[in-house]
Enzyme design. Structure first.
Site, PDB file in Angstrom:
ATOM      1  N   CYS A   9      -2.160   2.812   9.062  1.00  0.00           N
ATOM      2  CA  CYS A   9      -3.129   1.821   8.520  1.00  0.00           C
ATOM      3  C   CYS A   9      -4.209   1.942   9.802  1.00  0.00           C
ATOM      4  O   CYS A   9      -5.385   1.360   9.132  1.00  0.00           O
ATOM      5  CB  CYS A   9      -2.501   0.519   8.389  1.00  0.00           C
ATOM      6  N   HIS A  14       0.884  -1.164  -0.084  1.00  0.00           N
ATOM      7  CA  HIS A  14       0.094  -0.274   0.148  1.00  0.00           C
ATOM      8  C   HIS A  14       0.913   1.166   0.121  1.00  0.00           C
ATOM      9  O   HIS A  14       2.035   1.435   0.617  1.00  0.00           O
ATOM     10  CB  HIS A  14      -0.732  -0.131   1.346  1.00  0.00           C
TER      11      HIS A  14
HETATM   12  N1  ARG Z   1      -3.772  -7.066   6.493  1.00  0.00           N
HETATM   13  C1  ARG Z   1      -4.256  -6.013   6.026  1.00  0.00           C
HETATM   14  C2  ARG Z   1      -4.153  -6.294   4.527  1.00  0.00           C
HETATM   15  O1  ARG Z   1      -3.469  -6.875   3.827  1.00  0.00           O
HETATM   16  C3  ARG Z   1      -3.255  -4.696   6.214  1.00  0.00           C
HETATM   17  C4  ARG Z   1      -3.733  -3.599   5.681  1.00  0.00           C
HETATM   18  C5  ARG Z   1      -2.697  -2.308   6.423  1.00  0.00           C
HETATM   19  N2  ARG Z   1      -3.398  -1.015   5.784  1.00  0.00           N
HETATM   20  C6  ARG Z   1      -2.710  -0.138   5.219  1.00  0.00           C
HETATM   21  N3  ARG Z   1      -3.113   1.062   4.926  1.00  0.00           N
HETATM   22  N4  ARG Z   1      -1.340  -0.620   4.989  1.00  0.00           N
HETATM   23  O2  ARG Z   1      -5.016  -5.693   3.711  1.00  0.00           O
END
Ligand code: ARG
Length: 264
Positions: free
Chosen positions: A258, A164
């Site tokens: 996050c 992300h």
């Molecule tokens: N386990 C989640 C996923 O893989 C973690 C999300 C983390 N969020 C972020 N905004 N980076 O989607």
């Protein structure tokens, strides 16, 4: 006062694997996760002065804590996420209902375009920087740009550990951002270098401890623990910085940013 949305980790866990940080073999210590989340909540409220709204946790949605992925808020508009993975799609109606109840205008993207909210779209000044490839589709950027009337600069993410945008890029002010260059291709690095006046580059060790996944508001920053070099760089620019342990959430591939979504 800036507002954010968070969701307590009552049902948080690593129950599937959709990014390279997640492994069902590495169990989450729930009590520890609750303490870490609470510490983050306290820092964001007490030190950063954020006003925090809470979403009720739901059983069976272990990643609901990562509210940054709810969608994108702009004024009274809420652009809900279309999650790439089935595993997270159950979160969509939960987030949507919360925003409906709060009176936001819900403005969905076409359902066939993957888009993971503020996890992949971050604002610096009057432009949006948007990541694509591992989660959001590049075609979602055009829609967001049109819907919000803001220019979007698309950045390709090239290292799946930084899947992300908010894992490797963090707006600091209207003309400054932190970012980790190896998470981007050469062209993306150039877009950031030329588009943002002041850059802060965390070293690899800090980047892998989620340095860029920081919550920054008004020259104050809450960053994940163990990012000492990054901390000094921010302090050198006049930021007040707090480090906080988020080891349990890093097991799921997320940290401070996050766990929060800006509501304004
Ligand atoms: N386990 C989640 C996923 O893989 C973690 C999300 C983390 N969020 C972020 N905004 N980076 O989607």
């Amino acid at each position: 006062m800036r507002r954010v949305l968070m969701c307590p980790p009552d049902h948080f866990g690593v129950e599937y694997e959709i990014n390279p940080w997640m492994s069902r073999g590495r169990r989450v210590d729930r009590a520890k996760a609750e303490r870490q989340w609470r510490d983050l909540y306290d820092l964001l409220g007490d030190k950063l002065g954020l006003s925090i709204s809470l979403l009720r946790p739901r059983k069976g949605l272990p990643d609901l804590v990562f509210t940054a992925n709810a969608g994108l808020v702009h004024g009274d508009a809420f652009l809900p996420s279309n999650f790439r993975y089935m595993e997270r799609r159950g979160e969509e109606p939960v987030f949507r209902q919360w925003f409906e109840k709060e009176g936001y205008r819900i403005r969905p993207l076409p359902p066939d375009l993957f888009f993971e909210g503020e996890g992949d779209v971050l604002r610096v000044g009057d432009r949006l920087f948007a990541g694509y490839r591992f989660r959001s589709d590049i075609r979602s950027h055009e829609w967001i740009s049109k819907m919000l009337g803001l220019p979007v600069l698309s950045l390709e993410l090239v290292d799946d550990r930084f899947y992300h945008l908010d894992t490797c890029f963090c707006p600091l002010s209207d003309d400054a951002a932190a970012y980790y260059p190896p998470a981007f291709d050469l062209y993306g690095r150039r877009v950031i270098d030329e588009g943002i006046r002041r850059k802060v580059l965390p070293p690899t060790d800090d980047a892998l401890r989620f340095a860029c996944n920081a919550v920054v508001a008004d020259r104050k920053a809450v960053i994940p623990a163990g990012c000492g070099t990054f901390r000094k760089l921010l302090e050198g620019l006049g930021y007040e910085v707090w480090e906080t342990e988020l080891s349990e959430f890093i097991k799921a591939g997320g940290a401070a940013k996050c766990l929060t979504l800006f509501l304004d």
